[in-house]
Each structure stands twice: as structure tokens, then as C-alpha cells.
Scaffold this motif. Structure first.
Motif, PDB file in Angstrom:
ATOM      1  N   ASP A 133      25.833  49.500  39.730  1.00 48.37           N
ATOM      2  CA  ASP A 133      25.658  50.452  40.826  1.00 48.37           C
ATOM      3  C   ASP A 133      26.883  50.381  41.729  1.00 48.37           C
ATOM      4  OD1 ASP A 133      25.414  48.187  42.427  1.00 48.37           O
ATOM      5  OD2 ASP A 133      23.382  48.641  43.121  1.00 48.37           O
TER       6      ASP A 133
ATOM      7  N   MET B 119      22.350  47.439  36.259  1.00 51.91           N
ATOM      8  CA  MET B 119      21.085  48.155  36.353  1.00 51.91           C
ATOM      9  C   MET B 119      19.888  47.248  36.123  1.00 51.91           C
ATOM     10  SD  MET B 119      19.799  51.573  34.283  1.00 51.91           S
ATOM     11  CE  MET B 119      21.170  52.559  34.869  1.00 51.91           C
TER      12      MET B 119
ATOM     13  N   CYS C 110      19.127  45.301  39.163  1.00 53.52           N
ATOM     14  CA  CYS C 110      18.521  46.123  40.215  1.00 53.52           C
ATOM     15  C   CYS C 110      17.026  46.261  39.980  1.00 53.52           C
ATOM     16  CB  CYS C 110      19.167  47.501  40.249  1.00 53.52           C
ATOM     17  SG  CYS C 110      20.925  47.517  40.656  1.00 53.52           S
TER      18      CYS C 110
ATOM     19  N   PRO D 139      16.090  51.262  38.098  1.00 51.92           N
ATOM     20  CA  PRO D 139      16.726  50.498  39.178  1.00 51.92           C
ATOM     21  C   PRO D 139      16.281  50.880  40.575  1.00 51.92           C
ATOM     22  CG  PRO D 139      18.235  52.167  38.341  1.00 51.92           C
ATOM     23  CD  PRO D 139      17.049  52.148  37.410  1.00 51.92           C
ATOM     24  N   ARG D 140      15.621  52.031  40.710  1.00 50.79           N
ATOM     25  CA  ARG D 140      15.201  52.451  42.046  1.00 50.79           C
ATOM     26  C   ARG D 140      13.704  52.242  42.294  1.00 50.79           C
ATOM     27  NH1 ARG D 140      16.865  57.362  44.974  1.00 50.79           N
ATOM     28  NH2 ARG D 140      15.920  58.616  43.315  1.00 50.79           N
TER      29      ARG D 140
ATOM     30  N   PHE E  95      24.567  56.882  38.748  1.00 55.71           N
ATOM     31  CA  PHE E  95      24.096  55.553  39.127  1.00 55.71           C
ATOM     32  C   PHE E  95      25.211  54.725  39.756  1.00 55.71           C
ATOM     33  CE2 PHE E  95      23.384  51.040  37.884  1.00 55.71           C
ATOM     34  CZ  PHE E  95      22.304  50.804  38.713  1.00 55.71           C
ATOM     35  N   SER E  96      26.425  54.884  39.256  1.00 53.77           N
ATOM     36  CA  SER E  96      27.544  54.096  39.771  1.00 53.77           C
ATOM     37  C   SER E  96      27.847  54.415  41.229  1.00 53.77           C
ATOM     38  CB  SER E  96      28.793  54.341  38.917  1.00 53.77           C
ATOM     39  OG  SER E  96      29.327  55.641  39.152  1.00 53.77           O
ATOM     40  N   ARG E  97      27.309  55.524  41.728  1.00 49.92           N
ATOM     41  CA  ARG E  97      27.536  55.915  43.125  1.00 49.92           C
ATOM     42  C   ARG E  97      26.372  55.515  44.030  1.00 49.92           C
ATOM     43  NH1 ARG E  97      29.098  61.730  40.789  1.00 49.92           N
ATOM     44  NH2 ARG E  97      31.281  61.346  40.257  1.00 49.92           N
ATOM     45  N   LEU E  98      25.308  54.966  43.403  1.00 50.94           N
ATOM     46  CA  LEU E  98      24.138  54.603  44.165  1.00 50.94           C
ATOM     47  C   LEU E  98      24.261  53.209  44.743  1.00 50.94           C
ATOM     48  CD1 LEU E  98      21.180  55.815  41.911  1.00 50.94           C
ATOM     49  CD2 LEU E  98      21.977  56.855  44.029  1.00 50.94           C
ATOM     50  N   TYR E  99      23.720  53.058  45.950  1.00 52.99           N
ATOM     51  CA  TYR E  99      23.567  51.730  46.526  1.00 52.99           C
ATOM     52  C   TYR E  99      22.086  51.397  46.427  1.00 52.99           C
ATOM     53  CZ  TYR E  99      23.082  47.992  49.937  1.00 52.99           C
ATOM     54  OH  TYR E  99      22.784  46.810  50.548  1.00 52.99           O
ATOM     55  N   THR E 100      21.734  50.479  45.544  1.00 55.09           N
ATOM     56  CA  THR E 100      20.322  50.184  45.308  1.00 55.09           C
ATOM     57  C   THR E 100      19.848  48.966  46.082  1.00 55.09           C
ATOM     58  OG1 THR E 100      20.890  48.909  43.338  1.00 55.09           O
ATOM     59  CG2 THR E 100      20.335  51.234  43.019  1.00 55.09           C
TER      60      THR E 100
END
Length: 211
Positions: free
Chosen positions: A31, A37, A40, A117-118, A204-209
Motif C-alpha cells: 500500500d 496487502m 494489511c 486489506p480494507r 491499492f498502491s495509493r491507499l493508506y490502510t
């Protein structure tokens, strides 16, 4: 058994080959913070009241195991195992996890996919609480905007049937058979989203989980 002493296991399935995102394995994709992932997903599951925590590996098990550990606090007890026949389909990975969970005194099991992951700890705990309040039901499913999502919580009475599933469809046949009688929990969009394409891994790589 009283509700205060009932336990529900969590089984995290992490054995797939991730062929749709090749050559990148989605469970190893980071992420925005660099957390894989699978880590997460496990961070949320490990923080839940589910016990025991069972993680089933298969394809690229050494790498994914190492990545998974980044999401589990050192003090959190967990069981890791490898599904010997994982290449024949999701059902064999599921069977390995159910067999391991069934060796413990549990009333049911949450079947969690490694690529969620979310998913939130709050949702998992809510599903467990709903089940413990009505333990005679076949299980609990999350619903978002009229759609069934994941994870699914299954009553222990269905463990034999879960272990007897075939192919790469997991417990889909059992959902068709018992879905009408399962408890429902309203949930957010993360229960129905997926990261099964290279484009989605970019998202996903732009998400902050992180919490």
C-alpha cells in the motif's frame, strides 16, 4: 454453551497463485506505506476477538508468510499451515483451514480472504457478536448495497460440509443452500471490492490502510 464463553476462529486464506495480477502477486503488493496487502488484511483480523487465528499458505508460501507476519503483533497467538493440495482449487485451502480450526473448541469460523486489506476489525467483531447471539443459525454474511460480501462466518455444524467442497469455488454451493437462513450484517464497500487486476493493484498502491 453460554455466549460469554463461545469462541469463533478466523481462517485467512492466502494460498492462491494470483495469476490475474502476474507477475506481481497481489498479496505481496504494497500500500502507500509499503505494507503488503496480506499484512494489511491480517492487521485487522489479528486485532479482532476471533480465536484462534489460522492462516493457510500455499503458492510462494515462504514470501507470503514473511509478509503476513508484518501484520500480526508478536503477542498475538496464531497458527500457520500450508495447504498441500492448494493448486487444485480454493476448496482445498478452505478444507485445510477448517480442519485446523476444528481441532479447537470453537462455535464457528470466519473465512477471510487474504486480499481484503480494507476489512475492519469492527465488522469482524460485529459479525462474531451477531452469531454468538443466535448460534443456531448457519452463519453470518455481510451485505453491502444488496450484495453479499466477504468474509463469511460459518457455524461449526457445517465444518464437515465445508471440508467436502470441491474445485475453485470455495463454499459457493453451501451459500446457495444455506444463504436464506444466514444472519445478515450491513457492511461497507470493502466487503465487495477486489484487487484482482494490475490496475487495481495500482489503486491499492495509493491507499493508506493504516489506522
Amino acid at each position: 454453551m453460554s455466549g460469554t464463553c463461545m469462541r469463533v476462529a478466523a481462517i485467512v486464506l492466502a494460498a492462491g497463485a494470483s495469476s490475474r495480477t502476474a507477475p506481481t502477486h497481489k498479496l505481496l503488493a504494497p500500500d502507500a506505506t509499503g505494507l503488503p496487502m496480506i499484512a494489511c488484511t491480517l492487521r485487522a483480523v489479528a486485532a479482532s476477538r476471533a480465536d484462534p487465528l489460522v492462516i493457510v499458505f500455499g503458492h510462494r508460501s515462504t514470501e507470503i508468510h514473511a509478509a503476513a507476519l508484518r501484520g500480526i503483533p508478536p503477542e498475538r497467538a496464531h497458527l500457520c499451515l500450508s495447504a498441500r493440495n492448494h493448486g487444485t482449487g480454493l476448496s482445498r485451502t478452505l478444507a485445510a483451514g477448517i480442519q485446523a480450526a476444528g481441532q479447537h473448541d470453537v462455535a464457528g469460523a470466519l473465512i477471510c480472504l487474504g486480499d481484503m486489506p480494507r476489512i475492519t476489525t469492527a465488522l469482524l467483531d460485529r459479525m462474531i457478536a451477531v452469531f454468538i447471539a443466535s448460534p443456531d443459525r448457519p452463519g453470518v454474511m455481510p451485505i453491502h448495497d444488496g450484495r453479499r460480501g466477504n468474509p463469511i462466518l460459518w457455524n461449526r455444524t457445517l465444518f464437515p460440509a465445508l471440508m467436502d467442497q470441491k474445485g475453485d469455488k470455495g463454499a459457493r454451493a453451501l451459500l446457495q443452500q444455506y444463504g436464506a437462513d444466514m444472519l445478515r450484517v450491513e457492511a461497507s464497500a470493502e466487503t465487495v471490492e477486489d484487487f484482482d487486476t494490475p490496475a487495481r493493484l495500482v489503486d491499492f498502491s495509493r491507499l493508506y490502510t493504516g489506522g
